[in-house]
Design an enzyme around this catalytic site. Structure first.
Site, PDB file in Angstrom:
ATOM      1  N   SER A  63      84.489 -77.049 -21.958  1.00 31.68           N
ATOM      2  CA  SER A  63      85.216 -76.332 -22.693  1.00 31.68           C
ATOM      3  C   SER A  63      86.529 -75.748 -22.051  1.00 31.68           C
ATOM      4  O   SER A  63      87.330 -76.524 -21.556  1.00 31.68           O
ATOM      5  CB  SER A  63      84.374 -75.473 -23.732  1.00 31.68           C
ATOM      6  OG  SER A  63      85.002 -75.229 -24.687  1.00 31.68           O
ATOM      7  N   ASP A 192      82.049 -80.214 -28.491  1.00 30.87           N
ATOM      8  CA  ASP A 192      82.102 -79.223 -27.548  1.00 30.87           C
ATOM      9  C   ASP A 192      81.141 -79.271 -26.266  1.00 30.87           C
ATOM     10  O   ASP A 192      79.809 -79.500 -26.638  1.00 30.87           O
ATOM     11  CB  ASP A 192      81.861 -77.800 -28.290  1.00 30.87           C
ATOM     12  CG  ASP A 192      82.072 -76.406 -27.224  1.00 30.87           C
ATOM     13  OD1 ASP A 192      82.281 -76.834 -26.203  1.00 30.87           O
ATOM     14  OD2 ASP A 192      82.120 -75.491 -27.723  1.00 30.87           O
TER      15      ASP A 192
END
Length: 306
Positions: A63, A192
């Protein structure tokens, strides 16, 4: 000066193009964890390594950790990343202008409280609107090998990228559910990377003699409200989930250095609070230096008893 013209140039991809290599001593690899705006604390760690003359031989990121790791892998110094982030994120009007250009709909819902609340933005477009030109288009153009994590939604597995298109990998790694659209790559629907691997130090096993991991997930903190909002609960639950994953990983194997910047009072989308995040987490810079010194000493002791 317009931040789009910030003095961050693409560096030649030569061994001495980035932070200087240590003259002698063990090799290092760094894992930068996910955590949204809390990941701005990674910049302090990079600055500490620069000041120690350490250039990692490998980087892994999830991320925001993948995004900042890409800057370091491209050859940017910690000071350059810091100045770019402050110049851009400290300019609210510029942030909104870039979000407008990257939008997939209207500006409705862009602002939530003191942070950004974008709804289903195209994350690749957002990254191209915000990242400095020093970050190249492909992994192969990076000066330091980089691994980027994502979550294969339908494959129920971790996806790791280290070749080919860099922006789709970074976009997938940063595609926070309910905030950004998933990314499609290699026939997979990706979200994610922090969901499956919040701090990907395990990807660096055997890559260097000393592995540094930086955890910026944080934990939910009680604020002024009597009850957390639905958004707070969603992100807070994700924090708890990611912390439990990391705790289980640490029971199996610990990195040589595991750093926890004090990030918990910030929310995942508090990017406009860049100055507050940087100030609150500044102590991690000296903590990194102390941890590196201790790890090097331990490494030399092991080597002497070979």
């Amino acid at each position: 000066m317009d931040v789009s013209e910030a003095p961050v140039s693409r560096r030649p991809l030569l061994p001495d193009a980035a932070a200087p290599q240590r003259a002698a001593g063990p090799t290092f690899a760094v894992a930068f964890g996910g955590g949204g705006a809390r990941g701005l604390a990674h910049i302090h760690v990079i600055q500490a390594l620069d000041e120690l003359g350490i250039r990692p031989v490998a980087i892994a990121g999830s991320s925001i950790g993948a995004i900042i790791g890409a800057g370091m892998a491209a050859g940017m110094t910690g000071a350059e990343i810091r100045d770019y982030a402050r110049g851009l994120l400290g300019n609210r009007a510029e942030v909104l202008a870039r979000l407008w250009r990257a939008r997939s709909g209207t500006l409705s819902g862009l602002m939530t409280g003191n942070g950004l609340g974008v709804t289903q933005f195209d994350v690749e477009r957002v990254l191209k609107a915000f990242l400095p030109t020093a970050v190249p288009d492909s992994f192969e153009e990076l000066a330091i090998p980089l691994q980027v994590t994502a979550t294969d939604y339908y494959g129920h597995a971790l996806a790791v990228f280290s070749q080919g298109d860099l922006y789709s990998a970074l976009g997938a790694s940063a595609a926070i559910p309910a905030v950004f659209r998933p990314v499609r790559r290699d026939g997979k629907l990706l979200i994610d990377g922090g969901i499956y691997n919040p701090v990907p130090f395990d990807l660096l096993e055997g890559a260097a003699e000393i592995v540094i991991a930086v955890d910026v997930v944080g934990t939910p903190k009680q604020g002024g409200r009597k009850r957390p909002s639905s958004i707070d609960l969603m992100f807070g639950a994700s924090q708890l989930m990611m912390q439990s994953i990391t705790a289980m990983k640490l029971k199996v194997r610990r990195p040589d250095i595991f750093l926890h910047p004090p990030v918990s009072r910030f929310r995942v989308l508090d990017f406009l609070k860049v100055e507050a995040v940087m100030a609150e987490t500044a102590s991690i810079r000296e903590e990194t230096k102390r941890a590196v010194a201790a790890a090097v000493k331990a490494h030399e002791k092991r080597a002497a008893h070979g």
